[in-house]
Design an enzyme around this catalytic site. Structure first.
Site, PDB file in Angstrom:
ATOM      1  N   TYR A 145      -0.452   2.271  -5.870  1.00  0.00           N
ATOM      2  CA  TYR A 145      -1.887   2.389  -5.610  1.00  0.00           C
ATOM      3  C   TYR A 145      -2.620   3.046  -6.778  1.00  0.00           C
ATOM      4  CZ  TYR A 145      -1.816   0.893  -0.708  1.00  0.00           C
ATOM      5  OH  TYR A 145      -1.714   0.165   0.451  1.00  0.00           O
ATOM      6  N   LYS A 200      13.497   4.637  -2.095  1.00  0.00           N
ATOM      7  CA  LYS A 200      14.351   3.524  -2.523  1.00  0.00           C
ATOM      8  C   LYS A 200      15.116   4.049  -3.732  1.00  0.00           C
ATOM      9  CE  LYS A 200      15.635  -0.796  -1.995  1.00  0.00           C
ATOM     10  NZ  LYS A 200      16.295  -1.344  -0.788  1.00  0.00           N
ATOM     11  N   ASP A 232      14.103   0.256   3.465  1.00  0.00           N
ATOM     12  CA  ASP A 232      14.472  -0.960   4.215  1.00  0.00           C
ATOM     13  C   ASP A 232      15.211  -0.583   5.503  1.00  0.00           C
ATOM     14  OD1 ASP A 232      16.481  -0.054   2.533  1.00  0.00           O
ATOM     15  OD2 ASP A 232      17.236  -2.041   2.018  1.00  0.00           O
ATOM     16  N   ASP A 256       2.273   3.186   3.692  1.00  0.00           N
ATOM     17  CA  ASP A 256       1.337   2.187   4.217  1.00  0.00           C
ATOM     18  C   ASP A 256       2.088   1.236   5.152  1.00  0.00           C
ATOM     19  OD1 ASP A 256      -1.060   0.665   4.430  1.00  0.00           O
ATOM     20  OD2 ASP A 256      -0.292  -0.731   2.935  1.00  0.00           O
ATOM     21  N   ASP A 260       2.363   1.141   9.696  1.00  0.00           N
ATOM     22  CA  ASP A 260       1.984   0.000  10.548  1.00  0.00           C
ATOM     23  C   ASP A 260       3.127  -0.340  11.506  1.00  0.00           C
ATOM     24  OD1 ASP A 260      -0.372  -0.163   9.087  1.00  0.00           O
ATOM     25  OD2 ASP A 260      -0.311  -2.338   8.905  1.00  0.00           O
TER      26      ASP A 260
HETATM   27  C1  IPM Z   1      -4.488   2.015   5.184  1.00  0.00           C
HETATM   28  C2  IPM Z   1      -5.110   0.712   4.782  1.00  0.00           C
HETATM   29  C3  IPM Z   1      -5.582   0.837   3.344  1.00  0.00           C
HETATM   30  C4  IPM Z   1      -4.373   1.042   2.464  1.00  0.00           C
HETATM   31  C5  IPM Z   1      -6.425  -0.335   2.852  1.00  0.00           C
HETATM   32  C6  IPM Z   1      -7.561  -0.623   3.793  1.00  0.00           C
HETATM   33  C7  IPM Z   1      -6.898  -0.106   1.456  1.00  0.00           C
HETATM   34  O1  IPM Z   1      -4.236  -0.351   4.958  1.00  0.00           O
HETATM   35  O2  IPM Z   1      -5.180   3.043   5.139  1.00  0.00           O
HETATM   36  O3  IPM Z   1      -3.314   2.021   5.544  1.00  0.00           O
HETATM   37  O4  IPM Z   1      -3.761   0.069   1.989  1.00  0.00           O
HETATM   38  O5  IPM Z   1      -4.041   2.193   2.206  1.00  0.00           O
HETATM   39 MN    MN Z   2      -2.370   0.204   5.890  1.00  0.00          MN
END
Ligand code: IPM
Ligand code: MN
Length: 370
Positions: A145, A200, A232, A256, A260
């Site tokens: 990032y 990793k 992984d 990130d 999720d």
């Molecule tokens: C998050 C989101 C962001 C990221 C995006 C919206 C830039 O997915 O906060 O997890 O990738 O960090």
């Molecule tokens: Mn995200």
């Protein structure tokens, strides 16, 4: 560092954003007002940023919005970004609000609780019995990032982004992980305080370094178990034994992705609050995106943003030694727990409650608690 002196009033910079952003943001503000008995303690001021702002003004993150965010006591956000509203390099313009804030305000700790709330069902068959309650601490300023806005494209044949891992950046986030663990009650499985370093290290030098630095920091916390997992394998562990985890610390992009995955085990992105904090500033939003496909229909799940509001009240309250705020956060969480167990669920949780009905229910509960 701010001295622990409560202020009379705190300035909150609010950005609604795009898609469902304004809906979930509005829900968060209504719930905070109900929890604190009106506008006396927090002063909310709205500023523009995101994809619509880019479309209208040519910039996704106006300087005036940045200045206000920097000066505010905290920043509260709905969600930003619209697919297709892109810069010439193909990346999404609306995302610059959140991404630039992270870098420019040095919001290095992205704290993402993964908690299965009573009343919410998990796709994991064992979860109702074992429970799920851990925290992912995502490093928020380094990794790939850090290349945002840079990167190289050579002859339309070769593209590169450079991932950055620094000693200082790793030390501070790993330290934060141990401190978070000390504030918790350990993993659900065995009650043990445990920090899992997710990397990793077997393949990449930068992530072997991340692990080495983490190990050095761990020496200062002999009371907390140190654990390692390759990213992984981590995706398997979070499905198979989520109750083993207490605090997981990882680099930016891994965080990130696994956050999720974690969200999916506790009801989905709508149940995933976030606190992004540095030494001076705090930024609060749900981990989900702006979901343009369901925007304006009144069906978005507002719980993630509302739980992010509770994290904001906690952070502000702790930072300033202000019990009005930490108690407000407690009330928000109690109202959410009541609402969820009573089955007030939006579509993504298998119910059919509209966003405003959930918000009204929460506000009613808070009105009798305050
Ligand atoms: C998050 C989101 C962001 C990221 C995006 C919206 C830039 O997915 O906060 O997890 O990738 O960090
Ligand atoms: Mn995200």
């Amino acid at each position: 560092m701010t001295a622990k002196n409560p202020k009379n009033r705190y300035e909150i910079a609010v950005v609604q954003g795009d898609g469902i952003g304004p809906e979930v943001c509005g829900a968060g503000l209504a719930v905070m007002r109900a929890a604190l008995g009106g506008d006396g303690i927090l002063n909310f001021s709205e500023y523009r940023a995101g994809a619509n702002c880019y479309r209208d003004t040519g910039t996704a993150f106006p300087a005036a919005t940045y200045d206000a965010c920097k000066a505010a006591d905290a920043i509260f956000h709905g969600a930003a970004g619209i697919p297709g509203v892109t810069y010439p390099d193909g990346t999404e313009a609306g995302l610059d609000f959140g991404l630039q804030l992270r870098f420019r305000l040095d919001l290095f700790a992205n704290i993402r609780p993964v908690k299965l709330h009573p009343g919410v069902s998990s796709p994991l068959s064992d979860a109702a019995r074992t429970g799920i309650d851990y925290v992912i601490l995502r490093e928020n300023t380094e990794g790939f990032y850090a290349a945002r806005g840079g990167g190289n494209l050579v002859r339309d044949d070769i593209a590169s982004d450079t991932g950055i891992i620094t000693r200082a950046g790793t030390e501070r986030v790993v330290r934060k992980a141990f401190e978070l663990s000390r504030l918790r009650n350990g993993a659900l499985r065995d009650g043990r305080r445990r920090v899992t370093v997710c990397d990793k290290a077997n393949v990449l030098r930068s992530l072997a370094f991340f692990r080495k630095v983490a190990q050095e920091v761990a020496n200062d916390y002999p009371d907390i178990e140190l654990d390692f997992a390759l990213v992984d394998a981590m995706t398997v562990h979070l499905v198979r034994k989520p109750d083993f985890y207490d605090v997981i610390v990882t680099e930016n992009m891994f965080g990130d992705i696994i956050s999720d995955l974690g969200a999916a085990t506790v009801g989905g992105m709508g149940m995933s609050p976030t606190a992004e904090i540095g030494d001076r500033n705090g930024f609060f939003q749900a981990a989900h995106g702006s979901a343009p496909d369901i925007a304006g229909q009144g069906i978005a799940n507002p719980y993630g943003t509302i739980l992010s509001a509770a994290m904001m009240l906690d952070w502000l309250g702790d930072r300033h030694g202000d019990a009005r705020l930490t108690e407000g956060a407690e009330r928000v969480r109690a109202a959410v727990a009541g609402c969820l167990t009573d089955g007030n669920l939006p579509g993504d949780l298998g119910g059919n409650a509209r966003s405003d009905r959930i918000t009204e229910d929460l506000c009613d509960r808070l009105a009798v608690m305050a």
